[in-house]
Motif scaffolding. Sequence first.
Motif, PDB file in Angstrom:
ATOM      1  N   LEU A  91       0.888  -1.379   0.007  1.00  0.00           N
ATOM      2  CA  LEU A  91      -0.091   0.072  -0.243  1.00  0.00           C
ATOM      3  C   LEU A  91       0.829   1.250  -0.035  1.00  0.00           C
ATOM      4  CD1 LEU A  91      -2.756  -0.911   2.869  1.00  0.00           C
ATOM      5  CD2 LEU A  91      -3.018  -1.066   0.356  1.00  0.00           C
ATOM      6  N   ALA A  92       0.527   2.232  -0.735  1.00  0.00           N
ATOM      7  CA  ALA A  92       0.953   3.518  -0.436  1.00  0.00           C
ATOM      8  C   ALA A  92       0.319   4.414   0.383  1.00  0.00           C
ATOM      9  CB  ALA A  92       1.000   4.081  -1.956  1.00  0.00           C
ATOM     10  N   PRO A  93       1.176   5.273   1.075  1.00  0.00           N
ATOM     11  CA  PRO A  93       0.526   6.243   2.029  1.00  0.00           C
ATOM     12  C   PRO A  93      -0.242   7.260   1.371  1.00  0.00           C
ATOM     13  CG  PRO A  93       2.752   6.795   2.118  1.00  0.00           C
ATOM     14  CD  PRO A  93       2.531   5.424   1.409  1.00  0.00           C
ATOM     15  N   ASP A  94      -1.211   7.826   1.895  1.00  0.00           N
ATOM     16  CA  ASP A  94      -1.961   9.292   1.201  1.00  0.00           C
ATOM     17  C   ASP A  94      -0.931  10.246   1.440  1.00  0.00           C
ATOM     18  OD1 ASP A  94      -4.089   7.501   0.663  1.00  0.00           O
ATOM     19  OD2 ASP A  94      -4.995   8.029   2.219  1.00  0.00           O
ATOM     20  N   ALA A  95      -0.370  10.407   2.485  1.00  0.00           N
ATOM     21  CA  ALA A  95       0.455  11.595   2.775  1.00  0.00           C
ATOM     22  C   ALA A  95       1.700  11.011   3.564  1.00  0.00           C
ATOM     23  CB  ALA A  95      -0.185  12.574   3.581  1.00  0.00           C
ATOM     24  N   GLY A  96       2.785  11.727   3.900  1.00  0.00           N
ATOM     25  CA  GLY A  96       3.933  11.418   4.606  1.00  0.00           C
ATOM     26  C   GLY A  96       4.799  10.483   3.716  1.00  0.00           C
ATOM     27  N   SER A  97       6.025  10.109   4.430  1.00  0.00           N
ATOM     28  CA  SER A  97       7.096   9.360   3.769  1.00  0.00           C
ATOM     29  C   SER A  97       7.337   8.201   4.450  1.00  0.00           C
ATOM     30  CB  SER A  97       8.337  10.266   3.881  1.00  0.00           C
ATOM     31  OG  SER A  97       9.441   9.644   3.475  1.00  0.00           O
ATOM     32  N   ILE A  98       7.676   7.081   3.763  1.00  0.00           N
ATOM     33  CA  ILE A  98       8.242   5.727   4.218  1.00  0.00           C
ATOM     34  C   ILE A  98       9.391   5.367   3.517  1.00  0.00           C
ATOM     35  CG2 ILE A  98       7.570   3.492   4.436  1.00  0.00           C
ATOM     36  CD1 ILE A  98       4.493   3.891   4.446  1.00  0.00           C
ATOM     37  N   ARG A  99      10.349   4.805   4.435  1.00  0.00           N
ATOM     38  CA  ARG A  99      11.678   4.551   3.916  1.00  0.00           C
ATOM     39  C   ARG A  99      11.806   3.117   4.531  1.00  0.00           C
ATOM     40  NH1 ARG A  99      10.395   7.521   0.537  1.00  0.00           N
ATOM     41  NH2 ARG A  99      11.383   9.320  -0.592  1.00  0.00           N
ATOM     42  N   VAL A 100      12.510   2.445   3.749  1.00  0.00           N
ATOM     43  CA  VAL A 100      12.653   0.892   4.343  1.00  0.00           C
ATOM     44  C   VAL A 100      14.164   0.676   3.641  1.00  0.00           C
ATOM     45  CG1 VAL A 100      12.538  -1.565   4.312  1.00  0.00           C
ATOM     46  CG2 VAL A 100      10.634   0.050   4.475  1.00  0.00           C
ATOM     47  N   ALA A 101      15.339   0.801   4.396  1.00  0.00           N
ATOM     48  CA  ALA A 101      16.511   0.623   3.973  1.00  0.00           C
ATOM     49  C   ALA A 101      16.673   1.618   2.856  1.00  0.00           C
ATOM     50  CB  ALA A 101      16.998  -0.797   3.377  1.00  0.00           C
ATOM     51  N   GLY A 102      16.224   3.026   3.126  1.00  0.00           N
ATOM     52  CA  GLY A 102      16.527   4.067   2.450  1.00  0.00           C
ATOM     53  C   GLY A 102      15.692   4.096   1.009  1.00  0.00           C
ATOM     54  N   HIS A 103      14.913   3.299   0.863  1.00  0.00           N
ATOM     55  CA  HIS A 103      14.060   3.325  -0.319  1.00  0.00           C
ATOM     56  C   HIS A 103      12.322   3.498   0.164  1.00  0.00           C
ATOM     57  CE1 HIS A 103      17.361   1.875  -2.886  1.00  0.00           C
ATOM     58  NE2 HIS A 103      17.484   1.403  -1.929  1.00  0.00           N
ATOM     59  N   ASP A 104      11.944   4.027  -0.871  1.00  0.00           N
ATOM     60  CA  ASP A 104      10.364   3.886  -0.822  1.00  0.00           C
ATOM     61  C   ASP A 104       9.772   2.453  -1.191  1.00  0.00           C
ATOM     62  OD1 ASP A 104       7.507   3.983  -1.364  1.00  0.00           O
ATOM     63  OD2 ASP A 104       7.703   6.111  -2.103  1.00  0.00           O
ATOM     64  N   PRO A 105       9.150   1.758  -0.415  1.00  0.00           N
ATOM     65  CA  PRO A 105       8.933   0.282  -0.556  1.00  0.00           C
ATOM     66  C   PRO A 105       7.796   0.008  -1.511  1.00  0.00           C
ATOM     67  CG  PRO A 105       7.998   1.012   1.694  1.00  0.00           C
ATOM     68  CD  PRO A 105       9.037   2.352   0.991  1.00  0.00           C
ATOM     69  N   ASN A 106       6.970   1.275  -1.906  1.00  0.00           N
ATOM     70  CA  ASN A 106       6.083   1.147  -2.742  1.00  0.00           C
ATOM     71  C   ASN A 106       6.381   1.456  -3.965  1.00  0.00           C
ATOM     72  OD1 ASN A 106       3.275   2.496  -4.163  1.00  0.00           O
ATOM     73  ND2 ASN A 106       2.789   0.746  -3.359  1.00  0.00           N
ATOM     74  N   ALA A 107       7.079   2.516  -4.251  1.00  0.00           N
ATOM     75  CA  ALA A 107       7.547   2.990  -5.660  1.00  0.00           C
ATOM     76  C   ALA A 107       8.994   2.446  -5.922  1.00  0.00           C
ATOM     77  CB  ALA A 107       7.871   4.490  -5.490  1.00  0.00           C
ATOM     78  N   GLU A 108       9.811   1.823  -5.051  1.00  0.00           N
ATOM     79  CA  GLU A 108      11.020   1.229  -5.335  1.00  0.00           C
ATOM     80  C   GLU A 108      11.102  -0.222  -4.938  1.00  0.00           C
ATOM     81  OE1 GLU A 108      14.235   4.257  -4.994  1.00  0.00           O
ATOM     82  OE2 GLU A 108      13.017   4.880  -3.463  1.00  0.00           O
ATOM     83  N   PHE A 109       9.947  -0.698  -5.068  1.00  0.00           N
ATOM     84  CA  PHE A 109       9.854  -2.349  -4.465  1.00  0.00           C
ATOM     85  C   PHE A 109      11.085  -3.119  -4.913  1.00  0.00           C
ATOM     86  CE2 PHE A 109       8.418  -6.625  -4.356  1.00  0.00           C
ATOM     87  CZ  PHE A 109       8.005  -6.648  -2.951  1.00  0.00           C
ATOM     88  N   LYS A 110      11.391  -2.926  -6.081  1.00  0.00           N
ATOM     89  CA  LYS A 110      12.562  -3.836  -6.826  1.00  0.00           C
ATOM     90  C   LYS A 110      13.778  -3.638  -6.161  1.00  0.00           C
ATOM     91  CE  LYS A 110      10.692  -4.777 -11.342  1.00  0.00           C
ATOM     92  NZ  LYS A 110      10.755  -4.555 -12.749  1.00  0.00           N
ATOM     93  N   SER A 111      14.014  -2.459  -5.549  1.00  0.00           N
ATOM     94  CA  SER A 111      15.419  -2.245  -4.863  1.00  0.00           C
ATOM     95  C   SER A 111      15.390  -2.796  -3.553  1.00  0.00           C
ATOM     96  CB  SER A 111      15.474  -0.727  -4.706  1.00  0.00           C
ATOM     97  OG  SER A 111      15.359   0.004  -5.821  1.00  0.00           O
ATOM     98  N   LEU A 112      14.447  -3.381  -3.104  1.00  0.00           N
ATOM     99  CA  LEU A 112      14.176  -4.250  -1.720  1.00  0.00           C
ATOM    100  C   LEU A 112      14.368  -5.730  -1.975  1.00  0.00           C
ATOM    101  CD1 LEU A 112      12.004  -1.648   0.204  1.00  0.00           C
ATOM    102  CD2 LEU A 112      14.405  -1.852   0.531  1.00  0.00           C
ATOM    103  N   ARG A 113      14.428  -6.001  -3.200  1.00  0.00           N
ATOM    104  CA  ARG A 113      14.359  -7.457  -3.572  1.00  0.00           C
ATOM    105  C   ARG A 113      15.555  -8.274  -2.902  1.00  0.00           C
ATOM    106  NH1 ARG A 113      15.687 -10.493  -8.365  1.00  0.00           N
ATOM    107  NH2 ARG A 113      14.218 -12.328  -8.648  1.00  0.00           N
ATOM    108  N   GLY A 114      15.196  -9.292  -2.000  1.00  0.00           N
ATOM    109  CA  GLY A 114      16.169  -9.911  -1.176  1.00  0.00           C
ATOM    110  C   GLY A 114      16.599  -9.009   0.123  1.00  0.00           C
ATOM    111  N   ARG A 115      16.419  -7.848   0.437  1.00  0.00           N
ATOM    112  CA  ARG A 115      16.662  -7.117   1.477  1.00  0.00           C
ATOM    113  C   ARG A 115      15.725  -7.208   2.479  1.00  0.00           C
ATOM    114  NH1 ARG A 115      19.104  -1.497  -0.252  1.00  0.00           N
ATOM    115  NH2 ARG A 115      19.755  -1.645   1.899  1.00  0.00           N
ATOM    116  N   MET A 116      14.409  -7.549   2.128  1.00  0.00           N
ATOM    117  CA  MET A 116      13.326  -7.594   3.199  1.00  0.00           C
ATOM    118  C   MET A 116      12.606  -9.014   3.093  1.00  0.00           C
ATOM    119  SD  MET A 116      10.254  -4.990   3.502  1.00  0.00           S
ATOM    120  CE  MET A 116       9.778  -4.947   1.766  1.00  0.00           C
TER     121      MET A 116
END
Length: 257
Positions: free
Chosen positions: A62-87
């Motif tokens: 899910l994407a938030p309606d407002a605000g910022s989410i970062r997982v290991a420095g990445h937006d998990p919704n918009a940059e999901f492929k960047s977290l492949r294998g890291r989560m």
Amino acid sequence: MNAQIQHADDCVIRLENVSKAFGSSVVADRLNLTVAKGEIVALLGRTGAGKSTVLNMIMGNLAPDAGSIRVAGHDPNAEFKSLRGRMAVSFQTDRLLPWRTAVDNVALGLLILGTPKAKARETARLWLARVKLEGAEDRYVHELSGGMRQRVSLARALAVDPELVLLDESFSQLDHVTSQVLRADFSRIARQFGKTCLFVTHRIDDAVEMADRVLVLRPGAGVCLEERIGEAARDDPREKARLHDIIAAAMGEQPDD
């Protein structure tokens, strides 16, 4: 009340002023939450408190309606492929493939990431031994107890060597004794290998026995209680009982629930 904000380079998970609504139902309202590298954090709340929504936003579902989410420095919704294998995620149900053996279920994530088959199976066997399933590697799902299946699920999550492990009510369908033993084993492994972990649960015992820090959500996904739990407290029955009562009160339960 908001969870403590830490320096960005210390955080594996960072939510800043995150809001989310489904129609007129607000499930997160300017939520701030951090999880530091190597920290085990429990996210508690009664049904409707928004904990599953928060977890799904962290997972990128899910994407938030407002605000910022970062997982290991990445937006998990918009940059999901960047977290492949890291989560990696372990769910309430084991989600194992019944036509695969325990070792083949654990190796699956490694194979998806491109690990050669022989190496993937070797790593899978190592992790099955670490979760105390040595000797059960070649059993099929129907030959495993519920607790054993959940151990396979946890081994599968850990085998890819993720930076972050997410647990979604992973112990809630097990009986009390099996759950207690598995919680202790997972906590030991997570700390031994320095894994960052966020787990969602409605069971206070899970939080008190596993977490370095407990966050209780109120409806609307606001943090109404934050408690740090030291190693000594986890080993002290009186302190565990005190923490249980504090958390129960924040969740709106009777102290002896």
